[in-house]
Design a protein around this motif. Structure first.
Motif, PDB file in Angstrom:
ATOM      1  N   GLY A 168     -16.555 -37.568 -45.143  1.00 54.14           N
ATOM      2  CA  GLY A 168     -15.981 -36.972 -46.948  1.00 54.14           C
ATOM      3  C   GLY A 168     -15.977 -38.218 -47.890  1.00 54.14           C
ATOM      4  N   ARG A 171     -16.777 -36.586 -51.704  1.00 50.27           N
ATOM      5  CA  ARG A 171     -16.182 -34.791 -51.904  1.00 50.27           C
ATOM      6  C   ARG A 171     -15.526 -34.412 -53.295  1.00 50.27           C
ATOM      7  NH1 ARG A 171     -12.095 -35.219 -47.418  1.00 50.27           N
ATOM      8  NH2 ARG A 171     -13.444 -33.970 -46.400  1.00 50.27           N
ATOM      9  N   ALA A 178     -13.228 -28.677 -52.559  1.00 54.14           N
ATOM     10  CA  ALA A 178     -12.961 -28.753 -51.196  1.00 54.14           C
ATOM     11  C   ALA A 178     -11.804 -29.452 -51.021  1.00 54.14           C
ATOM     12  CB  ALA A 178     -14.164 -29.676 -50.626  1.00 54.14           C
ATOM     13  N   GLY A 180      -9.383 -32.172 -48.793  1.00 52.31           N
ATOM     14  CA  GLY A 180      -8.953 -33.688 -48.235  1.00 52.31           C
ATOM     15  C   GLY A 180      -8.601 -34.198 -48.748  1.00 52.31           C
ATOM     16  N   THR A 299     -13.507 -27.530 -38.119  1.00 53.91           N
ATOM     17  CA  THR A 299     -14.241 -27.313 -39.279  1.00 53.91           C
ATOM     18  C   THR A 299     -14.124 -29.026 -39.697  1.00 53.91           C
ATOM     19  OG1 THR A 299     -12.200 -26.719 -40.798  1.00 53.91           O
ATOM     20  CG2 THR A 299     -13.875 -25.423 -40.068  1.00 53.91           C
ATOM     21  N   SER A 300     -13.318 -30.068 -39.365  1.00 57.94           N
ATOM     22  CA  SER A 300     -13.361 -31.607 -38.925  1.00 57.94           C
ATOM     23  C   SER A 300     -14.836 -31.678 -38.470  1.00 57.94           C
ATOM     24  CB  SER A 300     -12.078 -31.747 -37.995  1.00 57.94           C
ATOM     25  OG  SER A 300     -10.815 -31.006 -38.529  1.00 57.94           O
ATOM     26  N   LYS A 423     -16.173 -27.413 -45.946  1.00 58.98           N
ATOM     27  CA  LYS A 423     -14.892 -28.887 -45.965  1.00 58.98           C
ATOM     28  C   LYS A 423     -15.381 -30.344 -46.474  1.00 58.98           C
ATOM     29  CE  LYS A 423     -11.482 -29.289 -43.795  1.00 58.98           C
ATOM     30  NZ  LYS A 423     -10.836 -29.461 -42.830  1.00 58.98           N
ATOM     31  N   TYR A 425     -18.209 -32.677 -46.855  1.00 62.97           N
ATOM     32  CA  TYR A 425     -18.663 -33.633 -46.255  1.00 62.97           C
ATOM     33  C   TYR A 425     -19.951 -33.676 -47.190  1.00 62.97           C
ATOM     34  CZ  TYR A 425     -15.220 -33.147 -42.402  1.00 62.97           C
ATOM     35  OH  TYR A 425     -13.823 -33.147 -42.738  1.00 62.97           O
TER      36      TYR A 425
END
Ligand SMILES: Nc1nc2c(c(=O)[nH]1)N[C@H]1C(S)=C(S)[C@@H](COP(=O)(O)O)O[C@H]1N2
Ligand SMILES: [Mo]
Length: 438
Positions: A168, A171, A178, A180, A299-300, A423, A425
């Motif tokens: 990530g 990000r 996103a 996180g 989705t990790s 997410k 990444y």
């Protein structure tokens, strides 16, 4: 302040400081209620001690007599330093997540004090390297449980500079954003790790023909405190696991591993998302199917299997597991936002490319119209980031940007724009810094 400003995962998860300010008793319960039957004699008994100690910056000798519902003055005054870390920006303290500003990553070998921290749960307490064990089981001929002394004795001990980058990293620049940790540039490091080869240990256990994937387990606690839940357990295909540069490491830069970087034992699986490098490593299980532990599914650490438009709603079944990290570079000198009276300056940094190596780094100071090739060092060993340096010349006073782009031995280079994914990444867009020439 918006959620973006505080850079936190989730506004519903308060920082340690917020927790104690808003609800001291409840905060105490959340911190100390999580280890069943914990011998709770004072504020800092239990799972919060490591985090609290890390945040105030040193050991708290009288922690047993600290009253409950109490926030140390040091934390009330600031968000606190992290013991053994220097200059990191804390993005979240529960779990602890902190990144390093690019100009503090200038060294070829990242000092431990500047190695970022990415925790998904609560680190284990009172870690004893002498009694620590690692179990290798699952589809092996001979399951084994080894102490750190056993590892050193039975297997060749090697030392390598290995790049670890969080999937990530970058990000923060996603638009739409996103969720996180809002990592900017500094969830990457290349420390010198000492350990034994993962491949040697797996070979000694005897990898059965049916094995396709590993599963890694660590001793950290799930944020909920539920002992039956794991914060994260990931794995890699057996072909990647057998790469000779993966280490089961017990030392970082010639010293015991920092508590927040996985002491006393961790995996280092360089070139792939940092999440593959299990910290506080206790067990590696070999499987005949892809691992399905926490942060392997959904989705990790996964991205769409095709290019998507920013903001697109991508069905879960279209996500694939991230494997090698993409080609990337970082400008570590000068620091962005600086001023210089010089007309020519040295620009330098690092470049890395997942399982590949870097063959070229170029620098532009005219917004990408022209590029100048940097001088580039070979890696110290495979999976070590590579150092580069170039001159940037400025014809007159004014505002400039210096951009860097690396190219891998596969001929792949960095994009200008982010390849957006839900997410956040794999942002490997070019690093840009600003320079004011006076
Ligand atoms: N046990 C355990 N291992 C872990 C994690 C974790 O939360 N728990 N975080 C992973 C992630 S997402 C990353 S990016 C790296 C970060 O390593 P570092 O904190 O030493 O920089 O550790 C990985 N290993
Ligand atoms: Mo990560």
């Amino acid at each position: 302040m918006t959620d973006h400003d505080t850079g936190r995962d989730d506004p519903a998860v308060p920082t340690l400081y917020d927790m104690y300010r808003d609800d001291p008793e409840g905060a105490d319960k959340r911190l100390f209620g999580r280890i069943p039957n914990a011998d709770r004699r004072g504020f800092l008994r239990g799972a919060g001690l490591a985090t609290m100690t890390a945040m105030v910056g040193m050991a708290i000798p009288y922690h047993r007599t600290m009253p409950s519902g109490f926030i140390p003055m040091a934390l009330a005054e600031s968000e606190g330093a992290i013991e053994g870390k220097d200059g990191l920006s804390v993005l979240n303290d529960r779990p602890m997540n902190a990144e390093t500003p690019p100009h503090l990553l200038d060294d070829a070998v990242t000092p431990t004090s500047r190695h970022f921290i990415r925790n998904n749960g609560i680190p284990p307490e009172d870690v004893d390297p002498d009694s620590w064990t690692l179990t290798i089981d699952g589809l092996v001929d001979e399951p084994m449980t080894l102490s750190i002394a056993d590892l050193k004795e039975r297997f060749e001990v090697v030392e390598e500079n290995l790049t670890i980058e969080c999937g990530g990293n970058g990000r923060a620049f996603f638009d739409p954003p996103a969720s996180g940790n809002q990592w900017t540039y500094g969830a990457v490091a290349c420390s010198r790790w000492t350990g034994v080869r993962l491949a040697d240990v797996l070979k000694a256990a005897g990898v059965k023909d049916s094995v396709v994937y590993t599963a890694h387990y660590g001793a950290d606690w799930h944020l909920s405190g539920d002992p039956d839940k794991l914060p994260i357990s990931r794995g890699v295909p057996i072909e990647k696991a057998m790469n000779p540069h993966n280490l089961i490491a017990f030392a970082q830069n010639g010293e015991p591993i920092h508590p927040m970087n996985g002491a006393p034992l961790r995996l280092v699986v360089p070139g792939w998302p940092g999440s593959c490098s299990q910290k506080w490593l206790t067990r590696i299980q070999l499987r005949d199917q892809v691992h399905d532990g926490p942060k392997m599914t959904g989705t990790s650490y996964r991205v769409p299997n095709r290019p998507v438009a920013p903001g697109e709603d991508v069905p879960k079944e279209d996500f694939v597991i991230i494997e090698a990290m993409p080609v990337k570079s970082l400008i570590t000198a000068p620091a962005t936002g600086g001023e210089t009276a010089e007309r020519t300056i040295e620009v330098r940094g690092h470049a890395w490319a997942g399982d590949d190596s870097i063959t070229k780094v170029e620098v532009s100071n005219d917004f990408g119209a022209t590029w100048r090739e940097a001088s580039l060092d070979a890696p110290e060993n495979p999976y070590a980031w590579q150092q580069w340096r170039a001159e940037a010349s400025f014809p007159q006073a004014g505002y400039y940007e210096v951009w860097a782009r690396a190219t891998s031995d596969k001929g792949i280079s960095q994009p200008h724009a982010i390849a957006w994914n839900p997410k956040g990444y794999l942002n490997n867009s070019m690093h840009r810094i600003s320079v004011r020439v006076v």
